[in-house]
Design an enzyme around this catalytic site. Structure first.
Site, mmCIF file in Angstrom:
data_model
loop_
_atom_site.group_PDB
_atom_site.id
_atom_site.type_symbol
_atom_site.label_atom_id
_atom_site.label_comp_id
_atom_site.label_asym_id
_atom_site.label_seq_id
_atom_site.Cartn_x
_atom_site.Cartn_y
_atom_site.Cartn_z
ATOM 1 N N SER A 59 0.812 -1.216 0.000
ATOM 2 C CA SER A 59 0.000 0.000 0.000
ATOM 3 C C SER A 59 0.849 1.271 0.000
ATOM 4 C CB SER A 59 -0.918 0.019 1.223
ATOM 5 O OG SER A 59 -1.639 -1.167 1.308
HETATM 6 N N1 SAH Z 1 -0.034 -5.452 4.033
HETATM 7 C C1 SAH Z 1 0.677 -5.745 2.812
HETATM 8 C C2 SAH Z 1 -0.095 -5.406 1.554
HETATM 9 C C3 SAH Z 1 -1.206 -6.344 1.356
HETATM 10 S S1 SAH Z 1 -1.948 -6.475 -0.218
HETATM 11 C C4 SAH Z 1 2.050 -5.088 2.779
HETATM 12 O O1 SAH Z 1 2.411 -4.410 3.740
HETATM 13 O O2 SAH Z 1 2.764 -5.321 1.806
HETATM 14 C C5 SAH Z 1 -3.265 -7.528 0.334
HETATM 15 C C6 SAH Z 1 -2.866 -8.973 0.560
HETATM 16 O O3 SAH Z 1 -3.987 -9.653 1.100
HETATM 17 C C7 SAH Z 1 -2.488 -9.695 -0.706
HETATM 18 O O4 SAH Z 1 -1.175 -10.164 -0.615
HETATM 19 C C8 SAH Z 1 -3.512 -10.835 -0.792
HETATM 20 O O5 SAH Z 1 -2.967 -12.024 -1.299
HETATM 21 C C9 SAH Z 1 -3.924 -10.988 0.657
HETATM 22 N N2 SAH Z 1 -5.229 -11.619 0.927
HETATM 23 C C10 SAH Z 1 -6.397 -11.475 0.265
HETATM 24 N N3 SAH Z 1 -7.363 -12.218 0.864
HETATM 25 C C11 SAH Z 1 -6.795 -12.828 1.940
HETATM 26 C C12 SAH Z 1 -7.271 -13.722 2.959
HETATM 27 N N4 SAH Z 1 -8.527 -14.125 3.007
HETATM 28 N N5 SAH Z 1 -6.411 -14.123 3.926
HETATM 29 C C13 SAH Z 1 -5.107 -13.700 3.900
HETATM 30 N N6 SAH Z 1 -4.596 -12.878 2.943
HETATM 31 C C14 SAH Z 1 -5.431 -12.442 1.986
#
Ligand code: SAH
Length: 212
Positions: A59
């Protein structure tokens, strides 16, 4: 490229809108360039989201700071993050809380995040592979929960993993655009604050979005 100078510049820029000094200090300690793709390291300190592969993104620093500030961490908390992605947000949480449990649905991202977090010496972060079941009920309840993927509604299964008095930050809306909510759980009626518009990749799973 001088990452230290670029990082300082970004923190100065964020400090015009983010007042929590602890959040700014934590972000000033963490090398964001280690969490982005090698080809995009020169963009690590731009206030912009970046691709981390598999259609996912790390993000924008401002949104990360805003969400972290909303959790109001003091150092003793057990925090749950849904969506480890690169591991950058988890590192910030680990600087500000006692323990961080973070879940990610892509095994490749679990592995790469674990690797960078280990190499930076974090010992208070646990990265788990999870998807269909939201969060990590095994370790519940949590003092704070941060969801870094967009949900169509606030998932009841996640709210159930939060203590009464705990804070949850979550983007809620359509698959493409959302509002960032801060929810403070209370015995009866939860307090919901809208922190503004945002754009996250979809949260996949039960009580969230289906895989496409
Ligand atoms: N917090 C992260 C950015 C996350 S992007 C950072 O600091 O880089 C959102 C992430 O959520 C993605 O990698 C995606 O694969 C994951 N995601 C989506 N649905 C999910 C679920 N049900 N459980 C765990 N991860 C999930």
């Amino acid at each position: 490229m001088d990452f230290t100078a670029a990082r300082a510049r970004l923190i100065r820029q964020l400090s015009t809108e983010i007042s929590d000094e602890l959040v700014l200090a934590a972000m000033a300690r963490i090398p964001r360039e280690r969490f982005v793709s090698p080809g995009e390291q020169q963009l690590a300190y731009e206030d912009t989201p970046l691709s981390i592969g598999l259609g996912q993104t790390i993000s924008q620093p401002f949104i990360i700071a805003l969400m972290t500030e909303a959790l109001a961490l003091t150092g003793n908390e057990k925090v749950l993050e849904i969506g480890t992605g690169s591991g950058y947000q988890a590192a910030i949480l680990a600087e500000l809380a006692h323990r961080v449990i973070t879940t990610e649905r892509h095994l490749q991202l679990v592995k790469s995040a674990q690797k960078v977090l280990d190499s930076l010496g974090y010992t208070n972060i646990e990265v788990h592979l999870a998807e269909e079941t939201l969060g990590w009920p095994e370790e519940a309840p949590y003092d704070a929960i941060i969801v870094t993927a967009a949900a169509p509604r606030v998932p009841a299964d996640l709210l159930a993993q939060l203590i009464v008095g705990g804070r949850m930050v979550i983007p809620v809306g359509s698959r493409y655009t959302q509002e960032l909510y801060k929810i403070t759980k209370r015995q009866r009626k939860n307090i919901v604050q809208n922190l503004g518009g945002c754009r996250f990749v979809p949260l996949i799973g039960k009580d969230a979005w289906e895989k496409t």
